[in-house]
Design a protein around this motif. Structure first.
Motif, mmCIF file in Angstrom:
data_model
loop_
_atom_site.group_PDB
_atom_site.id
_atom_site.type_symbol
_atom_site.label_atom_id
_atom_site.label_comp_id
_atom_site.label_asym_id
_atom_site.label_seq_id
_atom_site.Cartn_x
_atom_site.Cartn_y
_atom_site.Cartn_z
ATOM 1 N N PRO A 82 27.587 -6.925 -9.269
ATOM 2 C CA PRO A 82 27.605 -7.271 -7.850
ATOM 3 C C PRO A 82 26.239 -7.714 -7.332
ATOM 4 C CG PRO A 82 27.371 -4.915 -8.086
ATOM 5 C CD PRO A 82 27.477 -5.466 -9.486
ATOM 6 N N LYS A 83 26.251 -8.429 -6.187
ATOM 7 C CA LYS A 83 25.012 -8.665 -5.462
ATOM 8 C C LYS A 83 24.595 -7.367 -4.783
ATOM 9 C CE LYS A 83 25.405 -13.615 -4.467
ATOM 10 N NZ LYS A 83 25.384 -14.649 -3.394
ATOM 11 N N GLY A 84 23.335 -7.316 -4.375
ATOM 12 C CA GLY A 84 22.847 -6.109 -3.728
ATOM 13 C C GLY A 84 21.663 -6.395 -2.848
ATOM 14 N N ALA A 85 20.830 -5.386 -2.636
ATOM 15 C CA ALA A 85 19.687 -5.501 -1.740
ATOM 16 C C ALA A 85 18.551 -6.293 -2.382
ATOM 17 C CB ALA A 85 19.193 -4.104 -1.364
ATOM 18 N N TYR A 86 17.826 -7.005 -1.532
ATOM 19 C CA TYR A 86 16.570 -7.619 -1.973
ATOM 20 C C TYR A 86 15.481 -7.038 -1.069
ATOM 21 C CZ TYR A 86 13.008 -11.116 -3.138
ATOM 22 O OH TYR A 86 11.838 -11.741 -3.542
ATOM 23 N N ARG A 87 14.758 -6.074 -1.567
ATOM 24 C CA ARG A 87 13.822 -5.297 -0.760
ATOM 25 C C ARG A 87 12.522 -6.038 -0.491
ATOM 26 N NH1 ARG A 87 16.624 -2.113 -4.384
ATOM 27 N NH2 ARG A 87 17.801 -0.385 -3.449
ATOM 28 N N GLN A 88 12.185 -6.996 -1.332
ATOM 29 C CA GLN A 88 11.011 -7.857 -1.157
ATOM 30 C C GLN A 88 9.677 -7.101 -1.205
ATOM 31 O OE1 GLN A 88 11.499 -11.143 1.686
ATOM 32 N NE2 GLN A 88 13.517 -10.303 2.192
ATOM 33 N N LYS A 89 9.681 -5.963 -1.879
ATOM 34 C CA LYS A 89 8.458 -5.184 -2.049
ATOM 35 C C LYS A 89 8.703 -4.130 -3.124
ATOM 36 C CE LYS A 89 9.687 -1.962 1.663
ATOM 37 N NZ LYS A 89 9.266 -1.364 2.959
ATOM 38 N N THR A 90 7.641 -3.487 -3.539
ATOM 39 C CA THR A 90 7.774 -2.401 -4.504
ATOM 40 C C THR A 90 8.353 -1.149 -3.834
ATOM 41 O OG1 THR A 90 5.493 -1.706 -4.098
ATOM 42 C CG2 THR A 90 5.869 -3.210 -5.951
ATOM 43 N N THR A 91 8.875 -0.264 -4.639
ATOM 44 C CA THR A 91 9.402 1.006 -4.160
ATOM 45 C C THR A 91 8.663 2.147 -4.857
ATOM 46 O OG1 THR A 91 11.161 0.803 -5.819
ATOM 47 C CG2 THR A 91 11.710 0.199 -3.554
ATOM 48 N N PRO A 92 8.599 3.345 -4.247
ATOM 49 C CA PRO A 92 7.909 4.478 -4.876
ATOM 50 C C PRO A 92 8.467 4.763 -6.274
ATOM 51 C CG PRO A 92 8.419 4.995 -2.592
ATOM 52 C CD PRO A 92 9.125 3.701 -2.910
ATOM 53 N N VAL A 93 7.604 5.096 -7.184
ATOM 54 C CA VAL A 93 8.064 5.378 -8.548
ATOM 55 C C VAL A 93 8.992 6.580 -8.520
ATOM 56 C CG1 VAL A 93 5.972 4.408 -9.567
ATOM 57 C CG2 VAL A 93 6.092 6.865 -9.157
ATOM 58 N N LYS A 108 0.814 -1.210 0.000
ATOM 59 C CA LYS A 108 0.000 0.000 0.000
ATOM 60 C C LYS A 108 0.850 1.264 0.000
ATOM 61 C CE LYS A 108 -3.738 -2.518 0.320
ATOM 62 N NZ LYS A 108 -4.592 -2.722 -0.860
ATOM 63 N N GLY A 109 0.443 2.234 -0.799
ATOM 64 C CA GLY A 109 1.127 3.522 -0.863
ATOM 65 C C GLY A 109 0.709 4.256 -2.111
ATOM 66 N N LEU A 110 0.264 5.504 -1.991
ATOM 67 C CA LEU A 110 -0.254 6.236 -3.148
ATOM 68 C C LEU A 110 0.782 6.417 -4.240
ATOM 69 C CD1 LEU A 110 -2.441 8.972 -1.409
ATOM 70 C CD2 LEU A 110 -3.204 6.876 -2.555
ATOM 71 N N ASN A 111 2.063 6.511 -3.873
ATOM 72 C CA ASN A 111 3.108 6.706 -4.881
ATOM 73 C C ASN A 111 3.822 5.413 -5.228
ATOM 74 O OD1 ASN A 111 4.302 8.674 -6.612
ATOM 75 N ND2 ASN A 111 6.167 8.622 -5.393
ATOM 76 N N LEU A 112 3.338 4.294 -4.718
ATOM 77 C CA LEU A 112 3.850 2.996 -5.149
ATOM 78 C C LEU A 112 3.141 2.600 -6.436
ATOM 79 C CD1 LEU A 112 3.903 0.974 -1.794
ATOM 80 C CD2 LEU A 112 5.869 1.939 -3.001
ATOM 81 N N PRO A 113 3.790 1.797 -7.279
ATOM 82 C CA PRO A 113 3.092 1.347 -8.491
ATOM 83 C C PRO A 113 1.909 0.465 -8.132
ATOM 84 C CG PRO A 113 5.153 0.156 -8.212
ATOM 85 C CD PRO A 113 5.149 1.239 -7.188
#
Length: 366
Positions: free
Chosen positions: A246-257, A174-179
């Motif tokens: 390189p390897k990096g972060a796995y956020r496991q969710k969407t991020t704001p556009v 949930k988030g208005l600015n999330l896709p």
């Protein structure tokens, strides 16, 4: 003569004299010029005659060009290890649509051009459904600066229903600015139709060719940033790598556009990862016979089949699956490549399925 057609209505003596002179059968008694008629009509309407009695032409104003806004952005290039080797400023134009309730939609002007669609055989972790490579010519069009957000989805979903109901809040994260996600292909088609009716412009899903052309923005590398991808530049499963990256972060969710502030050279954000993006095309398991005009590859634009019946048999055997592009927050990096293709049943409601819209360019006056 003209009085016979009044049906009981009356006209003033002044207007009657003007009409009599207009209908005069004796040529010399008629008005001899439009200017004379105009002068008498001015007097009839109560206006003072000016020294210049020549009627002025009616001026029809040309509708103003659609308002555009220029914006600047950073374009980043990385090497095969994911290290930044270049950062330059880019500029593009966008049109901002007012959807109501303070919600807007930014549409970027994508120039027309010709590109090579698909992946070469040597591209790491590419597949045969991305080949054969072929030349495609794209006409100018508009494309969403970002994937459609939950705020934009909710606003357009409140517009009157056309063919099917839409959930105003379908997303898992949930988030208005999330896709927006958990929207089916059919839901997205309905959303575009509602938007088109309200705005008066032909909003739609991009064709698969348009999507790849816009994503590449003139590049030929696996990603528009270069030969690999990093989680500093996109939202995907960073537990896995591409090439020597390189390897990096796995956020496991969407991020704001727009959280990742680097755009591609056309000014589009979030091309790689975050949510898969629906395209208009039905799925084909290779580019054999693909059209070269950038249109949707459907029954009206299919070069492989001898007749419509043959096409329909193939269409039904593929259960009408629709193309997805760009990868998502849970995708391996190879699935985020510009050339990568995937598909889902158009009824699917996964929490990594979103979209961005396209539209025909505005008609600009010369």
């Amino acid at each position: 003569m003209w009085r016979e057609h009044l049906n009981g209505n009356q006209v003033s003596d002044k207007l009657g004299k003007i009409l009599d002179r207009l209908a005069e059968t004796v040529f010399k008694k008629r008005y001899q010029s439009v200017a004379e008629v105009w002068a008498d009509l001015q007097g009839y309407s109560g206006r003072k005659n000016s020294t210049n009695t020549t009627p002025q032409p009616v001026v029809i104003k040309t509708p103003p060009k659609p308002p555009t806004q220029k914006f600047e952005f950073d374009i980043v290039t990385v090497n095969s290890k994911g290290q930044q080797i270049n950062c330059r400023r880019g500029q593009a134009e966008c049109i901002i649509e007012d959807l109501g309730n303070g919600v807007t939609l930014e549409m970027v002007m994508i120039p027309g051009g010709t590109f090579i669609m698909g992946a070469p055989s040597g591209e790491v972790q590419s597949s045969d459904d991305e080949r054969p490579q072929h030349r495609v010519t794209i006409k100018p069009f508009l494309m969403g600066k970002y994937p459609v957000t939950q705020a934009q989805w909710q606003q357009v979903a409140s517009f009157p229903k056309l063919q099917r109901d839409l959930s105003p809040d379908p997303s898992c994260f949930k988030g208005l600015n999330l896709p927006v996600e958990r929207v089916s292909w059919y839901d997205v088609v309905e959303w575009c139709a509602r938007l088109s009716k309200r705005i008066g412009k032909p909003y739609r899903l991009p064709s698969e060719a348009e999507w790849e052309y816009a994503a590449r923005a003139g590049t030929t590398s696996p990603f528009h940033v270069g030969d690999t991808l990093t989680t500093d530049l996109a939202n995907y499963n960073g537990s896995y790598t591409y090439g020597s990256g390189p390897k990096g972060a796995y956020r496991q969710k969407t991020t704001p556009v727009g959280q990742f502030q680097q755009a591609n050279a056309f000014g589009l954000y979030d091309i790689h990862g975050n949510v898969w993006e629906w395209c208009a095309d039905p799925w084909h398991d290779s580019y054999k016979g693909a059209p070269s005009d950038g249109g949707v590859w459907d029954a009206g634009n299919d070069n492989r089949y001898q007749n419509y019946i043959e096409y329909l048999v193939n269409f039904l055997s593929n259960t009408n699956n629709r193309v997805l592009r760009g990868g998502s927050w849970c995708s391996f990096p190879e699935n985020c490549r510009c050339a990568n293709r995937d598909w889902y049943d158009p009824d699917n409601l996964n929490y990594d399925l979103g979209f961005r819209v396209a539209c025909a360019p505005p008609t600009l006056s010369p």
